[in-house]
Design a protein around this motif. Sequence first.
Motif, mmCIF file in Angstrom:
data_model
loop_
_atom_site.group_PDB
_atom_site.id
_atom_site.type_symbol
_atom_site.label_atom_id
_atom_site.label_comp_id
_atom_site.label_asym_id
_atom_site.label_seq_id
_atom_site.Cartn_x
_atom_site.Cartn_y
_atom_site.Cartn_z
ATOM 1 N N PHE A 189 0.667 -1.362 -0.028
ATOM 2 C CA PHE A 189 0.178 0.034 -0.059
ATOM 3 C C PHE A 189 0.863 1.267 -0.012
ATOM 4 O O PHE A 189 1.844 1.461 0.670
ATOM 5 C CB PHE A 189 -0.946 0.016 1.232
ATOM 6 N N ILE A 190 0.349 2.060 -0.701
ATOM 7 C CA ILE A 190 0.766 3.706 -0.586
ATOM 8 C C ILE A 190 -0.108 4.540 -0.036
ATOM 9 O O ILE A 190 -1.300 4.527 -0.745
ATOM 10 C CB ILE A 190 1.275 4.079 -1.997
ATOM 11 N N PHE A 191 -0.176 4.942 1.306
ATOM 12 C CA PHE A 191 -0.960 5.920 1.843
ATOM 13 C C PHE A 191 -0.425 7.190 2.165
ATOM 14 O O PHE A 191 0.648 7.728 1.792
ATOM 15 C CB PHE A 191 -1.061 5.352 3.304
ATOM 16 N N GLN A 192 -1.313 8.204 2.531
ATOM 17 C CA GLN A 192 -1.007 9.532 3.055
ATOM 18 C C GLN A 192 -0.231 9.397 4.210
ATOM 19 O O GLN A 192 -0.076 8.542 4.860
ATOM 20 C CB GLN A 192 -2.459 10.127 3.083
ATOM 21 N N TYR A 199 -4.536 8.315 7.016
ATOM 22 C CA TYR A 199 -3.860 7.331 7.268
ATOM 23 C C TYR A 199 -4.413 6.406 8.329
ATOM 24 O O TYR A 199 -4.586 5.044 8.188
ATOM 25 C CB TYR A 199 -2.390 7.502 7.654
ATOM 26 N N CYS A 202 -7.281 4.442 7.132
ATOM 27 C CA CYS A 202 -6.954 3.482 6.188
ATOM 28 C C CYS A 202 -6.681 2.257 7.041
ATOM 29 O O CYS A 202 -6.921 0.952 6.806
ATOM 30 C CB CYS A 202 -6.218 3.595 5.259
ATOM 31 N N VAL A 215 2.238 -1.060 4.473
ATOM 32 C CA VAL A 215 2.739 0.152 3.875
ATOM 33 C C VAL A 215 4.168 0.266 3.489
ATOM 34 O O VAL A 215 4.877 0.498 4.376
ATOM 35 C CB VAL A 215 2.273 1.192 4.854
ATOM 36 N N ILE A 225 1.753 9.581 -4.856
ATOM 37 C CA ILE A 225 1.090 8.461 -4.398
ATOM 38 C C ILE A 225 0.372 7.735 -5.841
ATOM 39 O O ILE A 225 0.678 6.552 -6.043
ATOM 40 C CB ILE A 225 -0.093 8.708 -3.377
ATOM 41 N N VAL A 229 1.568 4.162 -7.661
ATOM 42 C CA VAL A 229 0.530 3.350 -8.176
ATOM 43 C C VAL A 229 0.597 2.933 -9.589
ATOM 44 O O VAL A 229 0.427 1.857 -9.932
ATOM 45 C CB VAL A 229 -0.939 3.745 -7.813
ATOM 46 N N SER A 236 -3.430 1.817 -3.528
ATOM 47 C CA SER A 236 -3.744 3.089 -2.415
ATOM 48 C C SER A 236 -5.248 3.219 -2.130
ATOM 49 O O SER A 236 -6.093 2.541 -3.048
ATOM 50 C CB SER A 236 -3.301 4.372 -2.834
#
Length: 290
Positions: A189-192, A199, A202, A215, A225, A229, A236
């Motif tokens: 995963f790529i998160f804030q 974050y 999620c 993450v 982000i 992806v 994400s």
Amino acid sequence: MDLQYLNNFLALAHYRSFSAAADACYISQSSFSKRIMRLESDLGVTLFERSTRQVSLTEYGKIYLKYAQQIHNLSQQATDEINRRHAEDEGIVIGGIPSISEYGILDLISGFIKATHIHCQVKSAPSEDLEPMLLNQTLDFAFIKEVQHTNLFNHLPYAEDHLVAVLPISHPLAKQPKIKLQQLANEDFIFQPVNSRPYDLCMTICKQSGFTPNVIYADRIIENILNFVKKGLGISLLMKKLVPTDTDLVCRPIQPAVVADINLCYLKNESLNSYGQCFLDYFVSQNNAH
């Protein structure tokens, strides 16, 4: 007239104790006593009777008290009016989440400025920072996603958004109309940013679905982000309105569905200046129009 001396006089008249009055004025007792003596010297009369037990007003002191209170009140009224006028001359300060453009908040503010010619300063910050700024009165209003201190703010609904899974076009799940969160358990995963509200949201919903997301990267900039992806480095979870149309990406609704509310917030129990009330009226009229 030195208003500090006048305030010291009022404090002593109230507390009837040099030590208590000095403490209330945040000065030493010796300095406080000198100020009272200086005031009496300037007036040429004794304002207080001193005894070992209590301080009391003389007849001169009672006369002076009547006018000192009026002077104090007028000074406070003048200060309040100047502060109100200064606030109006400065206009209003509006805070907004970083995605103010995607949610049309900038359009709303620019429309208000054009309609009223009232100056607005806009400050952008994450929701978790906007709430303290509003509480500290560095902002007059703030557009906040998922308000937490609802008991401290008046909050008017502005918009809502849905959390979606963002995948590269080549991903095996890209052709599904909806995706269950459990299907993403083995993904990267790529998160804030870590500890931001997006974050934490999620992380929470993934754990509720039975897994802890792996993450590999977190960033405040949505474009970064999305580039991760697109390159197939992970997927994400983002609010749908934050994801622009891109032929290399797909957005799919997730199950269980997650909806986030964006509200216009301002402090309870604090009166708005005339410019603030004007903005609130404009906001309500525009919201009702839509």
